[in-house]
Structure formats: C-alpha cells, structure tokens
Design an enzyme around this catalytic site. Sequence first.
Site, PDB file in Angstrom:
ATOM      1  CG  HIS A  15     -33.494 -16.505 -63.911  1.00 27.39           C
ATOM      2  ND1 HIS A  15     -34.224 -16.712 -65.054  1.00 27.39           N
ATOM      3  CD2 HIS A  15     -33.783 -17.560 -63.119  1.00 27.39           C
ATOM      4  CE1 HIS A  15     -34.917 -17.831 -64.946  1.00 27.39           C
ATOM      5  NE2 HIS A  15     -34.650 -18.379 -63.776  1.00 27.39           N
ATOM      6  CG  HIS A  17     -36.460 -20.053 -59.353  1.00 27.60           C
ATOM      7  ND1 HIS A  17     -37.654 -20.115 -60.043  1.00 27.60           N
ATOM      8  CD2 HIS A  17     -35.477 -20.157 -60.300  1.00 27.60           C
ATOM      9  CE1 HIS A  17     -37.411 -20.253 -61.327  1.00 27.60           C
ATOM     10  NE2 HIS A  17     -36.102 -20.281 -61.516  1.00 27.60           N
ATOM     11  CE  LYS A 101     -38.852 -17.633 -67.436  1.00 27.59           C
ATOM     12  NZ  LYS A 101     -37.938 -18.097 -66.432  1.00 27.59           N
ATOM     13  CG  HIS A 138     -37.551 -22.319 -69.353  1.00 24.89           C
ATOM     14  ND1 HIS A 138     -36.943 -22.630 -68.147  1.00 24.89           N
ATOM     15  CD2 HIS A 138     -37.347 -23.401 -70.149  1.00 24.89           C
ATOM     16  CE1 HIS A 138     -36.409 -23.841 -68.214  1.00 24.89           C
ATOM     17  NE2 HIS A 138     -36.644 -24.332 -69.408  1.00 24.89           N
ATOM     18  CG  HIS A 176     -32.175 -20.447 -67.438  1.00 20.81           C
ATOM     19  ND1 HIS A 176     -32.749 -20.888 -68.598  1.00 20.81           N
ATOM     20  CD2 HIS A 176     -33.175 -20.394 -66.532  1.00 20.81           C
ATOM     21  CE1 HIS A 176     -34.037 -21.102 -68.393  1.00 20.81           C
ATOM     22  NE2 HIS A 176     -34.318 -20.798 -67.148  1.00 20.81           N
ATOM     23  CG  ASP A 249     -32.350 -20.982 -63.031  1.00 24.30           C
ATOM     24  OD1 ASP A 249     -33.425 -20.743 -62.459  1.00 24.30           O
ATOM     25  OD2 ASP A 249     -32.183 -21.963 -63.785  1.00 24.30           O
TER      26      ASP A 249
HETATM   27  C1  NCD Z   1     -36.285 -23.914 -61.769  1.00 25.88           C
HETATM   28  C2  NCD Z   1     -37.143 -24.157 -60.528  1.00 25.88           C
HETATM   29  O1  NCD Z   1     -36.890 -25.122 -59.790  1.00 25.88           O
HETATM   30  O2  NCD Z   1     -38.064 -23.362 -60.269  1.00 25.88           O
HETATM   31  N1  NCD Z   1     -35.501 -25.102 -62.019  1.00 25.88           N
HETATM   32  C3  NCD Z   1     -34.360 -25.181 -62.740  1.00 25.88           C
HETATM   33  O3  NCD Z   1     -33.856 -26.287 -62.953  1.00 25.88           O
HETATM   34  N2  NCD Z   1     -33.778 -24.113 -63.231  1.00 25.88           N
HETATM   35  C4  NCD Z   1     -37.158 -23.542 -62.915  1.00 25.88           C
HETATM   36  C5  NCD Z   1     -36.413 -23.024 -64.112  1.00 25.88           C
HETATM   37  O4  NCD Z   1     -35.882 -21.907 -64.099  1.00 25.88           O
HETATM   38  O5  NCD Z   1     -36.354 -23.743 -65.116  1.00 25.88           O
HETATM   39 ZN    ZN Z   2     -35.203 -20.308 -63.333  1.00 21.75          ZN
END
Ligand code: NCD
Ligand code: ZN
Length: 349
Positions: A15, A17, A101, A138, A176, A249
């Site tokens: 997971h 970003h 997702k 999520h 998460h 995450d």
């Molecule tokens: C994530 C993001 O910034 O893209 N932020 C977070 O707090 N985890 C999005 C997410 O996974 O909820």
């Molecule tokens: Zn995330």
Amino acid sequence: MSSDYISLVRPDDWHLHLRDGPALRTTVPHTARVFGRAIVMPNLKRPITSISDALSYRERILAAVPERSSFQPLMTLYLTDTLRLEEIDLLANTEEVVAVKYYPAGATTNSKNGVTSTEKVYPIIERMAEFGIPLLLHGESTNPSTDIFDREKEFLDLTLSPLCDRFPELKIILEHITTSDSVDFVRERNQNVAATITVHHLLYDRNDMLTRGVRPHFYCLPILKRSSHTQSLRAAATSGNPKFFLGTDSAPHAKELKENSCGCAGIYSSPAAIELYAEVFEELDALDRLEAFASFHGADFYGLARNQEEVTLQKSEWLAPPSYQLDKTSVVPIRANEAIRWKLVKDNP
Ligand code: NCD
Ligand code: ZN
C-alpha cells in the site's frame, strides 16, 4: 550471522502513494531502494479510473526507477460509482494492473470521486469476484456525525460486514487497519479477507500526535488511535498469521501543507520503512517473523511469486534528516531529526 544483522527476502510494500510528476523523483527511489514491488494507490488529483491511465502512470513511475533497481510498480484502479465493467474485463487481462481501490467518497485525500454507496458498485464487485481481482478498501465511514475515532468500526459494521457476506469469494484487503476491531474482524472472516498494517500505526498512538503540542506530522487517516489498539496491531503483525502484511501507506505531502492551519493527512515513511518495522519486531522479540510479514504473506495473498533476492539490515543507528526535497518544496519524513536503530546495508556482510 550475528544478531546485529538480519537478512530477509526482499520485501514488498502492499500500500503506497507515489504521487505524480516531479515528486516521483523523490518517492520512487525511496521505495525502490529496498522494496521489490509496491501496490501503487490511484488517488492522484485526477484519479486513475481506466486501464490506459494506469498503464501510462506506470510508465512515468518506471522512468523514475534508479538504474540497477528491479522495482516493479503494481497498479490499481480507482473505483467510482460509474467505473465501467469493461475496465474490469481489461484489468483481468492486464498483468501490470492488479487490484481495485475502494475509497468511500470523501473519506481521505483525493477521495471525492469515491464510492457513494456500495450497492452502486455491486455489478463491478461481482465481476471482480469472478475474476479473483482483489478489492482494497479504505475502511472508514464518512458519516459526518460519527466520531473520527469510531469511523473504522462503523465501516466494519455497516459496509464491510455486509460486503463480505454477499461476496464470500471476493478477495478483500482492508488497508491500513488501526483498531483491535479490525484485527478481530480480519481474523474471524474467511481466508479471502486480509489486511495491511502501516509502520506508523505499529509505532505510535494518538498521544504522540496530541500531547506536547499538536504534531501535524503524525496526522494521517485513519487517525492514530489509543494505545490499546496499537498493542492489538503489534500482536497481529508479529503473530505469523498470513492475513496480515506490510503496507506502509507512505503518503508524502509538502511540508507547508502539513504545517498548516488545515493540515493534510499522510505520513511519509518510505525512506525508513523497513528499518522501522524491524524496530517494532525487535521490540516484540519477533525479528524471526519480520520476513513472513514483509516478504511472504502479501505475495501469497495476491497469488504472486515471492521475491528471490535478499536484503540485509544492520543494527546501526542513523539520524533521519529534517526533510527531503519534493519537487520545488520539501517533505518531512517520519522520525525527522531522530534516531533510527536499523540501517539497510547494500551487500551481505
Ligand atoms: C493518504 C494520502 O495522502 O493520499 N493519506 C493518509 O493519511 N493515509 C490517503 C489514504 O490512504 O488515506
Ligand atoms: Zn493510503
């Protein structure tokens, strides 16, 4: 090998970003330095809602992978109320895109195009179940009157439980997780239900965010909970149960957008992720279980081959920097200016 070193099969991040554009020059090398693969989240400013978008995003990521790294991004599609069934059929035949997702609309960063009610996407989910395509969730309710600390539990009761009952064949990954309720839920459901656990939810609780001043770099979604929940997550991650696996995450936001009167949610952990997971597992006297959590359970659940190479960590303290460059600004990493006890070493000692 002495206990100052630990070797494991190269881990994967289930997971992540990475963002887009020049930010990739920072985020991709931080992940590729240790992880073999990563499930790349589709919540860009313009979400990834087609296979063709996912494949071109993948090319931009690959262009930022350092030479000699074999890192492979595993792409995902962003589920909207109007995602077309044809995209699922295409996904089933596209090796590079592996999952879909589900963001409840409005739950987190760039989720406004998310799902407004599960019923609207039942046909999509049914097709996914047929093909064995995992649904990544999520797991937070978006009811504005529900207390933020109770939103994960409410999502289990009102959304996930009915979904699991209706689609027992669907592969589900609750992303998460932050509560003992989710740990219990995942444990008790059938073998098609699994969860990722971040390193920040294993290390910290809400006191770290809210005592000694408000600390915006601890703010993420789902929000850090009370310490009894942290203890449950630590027990789950180190239990050896194959339903729980690593997902950082890691979610970078510009420093000025975190240190702000309305700060963004997200913790940037990829520069030190595996090192910090090692800290947690060491604290719990479970270093021998790190490899399965980090390198085996996720691949097995997704039905992908395990990685072959090894990486080695050395017990050797280093100081995390105050920030890293991120495009024209900077990003503050987890543990900024503080010591990290394990260090990745390039070659086996
Ligand atoms: C994530 C993001 O910034 O893209 N932020 C977070 O707090 N985890 C999005 C997410 O996974 O909820
Ligand atoms: Zn995330």
